[in-house]
Design a protein around this motif. Structure first.
Motif, PDB file in Angstrom:
ATOM      1  N   SER A 283     -49.495  36.180 -61.936  1.00 37.38           N
ATOM      2  CA  SER A 283     -50.891  35.815 -62.140  1.00 37.38           C
ATOM      3  C   SER A 283     -51.558  36.918 -62.953  1.00 37.38           C
ATOM      4  O   SER A 283     -51.311  38.095 -62.725  1.00 37.38           O
ATOM      5  CB  SER A 283     -51.597  35.653 -60.798  1.00 37.38           C
ATOM      6  N   GLY A 284     -52.373  36.531 -63.901  1.00 37.17           N
ATOM      7  CA  GLY A 284     -53.036  37.539 -64.733  1.00 37.17           C
ATOM      8  C   GLY A 284     -52.154  37.948 -65.909  1.00 37.17           C
ATOM      9  O   GLY A 284     -51.213  37.248 -66.277  1.00 37.17           O
ATOM     10  N   ASP A 285     -52.480  39.104 -66.478  1.00 33.41           N
ATOM     11  CA  ASP A 285     -51.806  39.597 -67.669  1.00 33.41           C
ATOM     12  C   ASP A 285     -50.463  40.221 -67.304  1.00 33.41           C
ATOM     13  O   ASP A 285     -50.400  41.220 -66.585  1.00 33.41           O
ATOM     14  CB  ASP A 285     -52.705  40.625 -68.363  1.00 33.41           C
ATOM     15  N   ALA A 286     -49.379  39.636 -67.806  1.00 35.04           N
ATOM     16  CA  ALA A 286     -48.039  40.113 -67.464  1.00 35.04           C
ATOM     17  C   ALA A 286     -47.670  41.412 -68.179  1.00 35.04           C
ATOM     18  O   ALA A 286     -46.774  42.125 -67.718  1.00 35.04           O
ATOM     19  CB  ALA A 286     -47.005  39.037 -67.816  1.00 35.04           C
ATOM     20  N   LEU A 287     -48.335  41.743 -69.276  1.00 35.40           N
ATOM     21  CA  LEU A 287     -47.906  42.898 -70.073  1.00 35.40           C
ATOM     22  C   LEU A 287     -48.042  44.227 -69.337  1.00 35.40           C
ATOM     23  O   LEU A 287     -47.086  45.023 -69.317  1.00 35.40           O
ATOM     24  CB  LEU A 287     -48.651  42.924 -71.410  1.00 35.40           C
TER      25      LEU A 287
ATOM     26  N   GLU B 159     -46.991  38.830 -77.710  1.00 29.07           N
ATOM     27  CA  GLU B 159     -48.258  39.352 -77.195  1.00 29.07           C
ATOM     28  C   GLU B 159     -49.298  38.259 -76.938  1.00 29.07           C
ATOM     29  O   GLU B 159     -49.926  38.255 -75.872  1.00 29.07           O
ATOM     30  CB  GLU B 159     -48.825  40.413 -78.140  1.00 29.07           C
TER      31      GLU B 159
ATOM     32  N   ARG C 166     -48.951  35.205 -76.068  1.00 32.87           N
ATOM     33  CA  ARG C 166     -48.596  34.431 -74.869  1.00 32.87           C
ATOM     34  C   ARG C 166     -48.292  35.331 -73.683  1.00 32.87           C
ATOM     35  O   ARG C 166     -47.890  34.847 -72.629  1.00 32.87           O
ATOM     36  CB  ARG C 166     -47.398  33.524 -75.184  1.00 32.87           C
ATOM     37  N   GLN C 167     -48.454  36.645 -73.847  1.00 33.68           N
ATOM     38  CA  GLN C 167     -48.285  37.626 -72.768  1.00 33.68           C
ATOM     39  C   GLN C 167     -46.890  37.539 -72.145  1.00 33.68           C
ATOM     40  O   GLN C 167     -46.743  37.336 -70.935  1.00 33.68           O
ATOM     41  CB  GLN C 167     -49.368  37.454 -71.707  1.00 33.68           C
TER      42      GLN C 167
ATOM     43  N   SER D 150     -47.150  35.501 -68.168  1.00 35.30           N
ATOM     44  CA  SER D 150     -48.331  35.131 -67.402  1.00 35.30           C
ATOM     45  C   SER D 150     -48.239  33.662 -67.001  1.00 35.30           C
ATOM     46  O   SER D 150     -47.826  32.815 -67.797  1.00 35.30           O
ATOM     47  CB  SER D 150     -49.594  35.366 -68.226  1.00 35.30           C
TER      48      SER D 150
ATOM     49  N   GLN E  48     -49.007  30.005 -66.540  1.00 37.75           N
ATOM     50  CA  GLN E  48     -49.807  29.056 -67.326  1.00 37.75           C
ATOM     51  C   GLN E  48     -50.186  27.888 -66.424  1.00 37.75           C
ATOM     52  O   GLN E  48     -49.355  27.052 -66.105  1.00 37.75           O
ATOM     53  CB  GLN E  48     -49.001  28.561 -68.527  1.00 37.75           C
TER      54      GLN E  48
END
Length: 200
Positions: A20-24, A43, A45-46, A65, A67
């Motif tokens: 959940s949230g930004d995977a990076l 980047e 699509r994280q 992340s 979807q």
């Protein structure tokens, strides 16, 4: 793919995680904690990869992340046998098989040894999936389900937009299997062989 291979009793060192949230930043932190390498894959699509060497084993952990909700996220996968998930905490406890979320019948297709598209648009979303279907069939001794074969033939031209390096890797993986000859004929039957090797 990790769950698919685990259910087949095969070792796997490729793990796909959704967060959940930004995977990076999660991927960067995981790389630091595990002493691995962080690789940015996509980047916008994280999506990122953490590569960890553990003795002779190389682990590739892809983080993306989430979807939508879990069902919507699984609906974006390519094949039913790859559209299954389980919470990471449950996977780590060892008693995970009864907790597998399998909305598209992936376990049924594993038992039938079938590669089946999750939806009719999977190959238009990523043309490399056309070759991946054949590679999965070749490497796991599976068959490609008839309607999925029809979709491959329909969308064979989608390979035109895929980089040569990605196509090469899939083709070499098919050729490295014990059933390579049979699957080269299958590539031809599916209208993919001349897409891969236009000289033919």
């Amino acid at each position: 793919g990790f769950l698919r291979d685990a259910l087949l009793g095969r070792p796997s060192y490729d793990l796909d995680l959704t967060v959940s949230g930004d995977a990076l930043p999660v991927a960067r932190h995981l790389a630091d904690v595990l002493g691995g390498a962080f690789v940015l894959l996509d980047e916008p699509r994280q999506i990122a990869r953490v590569v960890v060497q553990n003795g002779d084993e190389t682990w590739r952990i892809d983080l993306a992340s989430l979807q939508g909700d879990h069902l919507q996220d699984l609906a974006r996968r390519d094949f039913t046998i790859d559209a299954m998930s389980v919470p990471l905490r449950t996977l780590l406890t060892g008693d995970w098989q009864s907790s597998v979320l399998d909305p598209f019948g992936g376990r049924r297709d594993l038992e039938a040894r079938l590669v089946r598209a999750v939806n009719p648009g999977v190959f238009r979303e990523d043309g490399l999936r056309l070759l991946r279907a054949v590679r999965l069939a070749a490497s796991r001794d599976f068959s490609i389900e008839a309607a999925t074969q029809d979709l491959v033939r329909r969308d064979a031209a989608a390979l035109a937009g895929i980089s040569g390096e990605r196509i090469r890797d899939e083709l070499l993986a098919i050729l490295a299997t014990s059933q390579a000859v049979q699957h080269v004929y299958l590539l031809d039957d599916l209208k993919l062989l001349c897409q891969v090797l236009p000289e033919l």
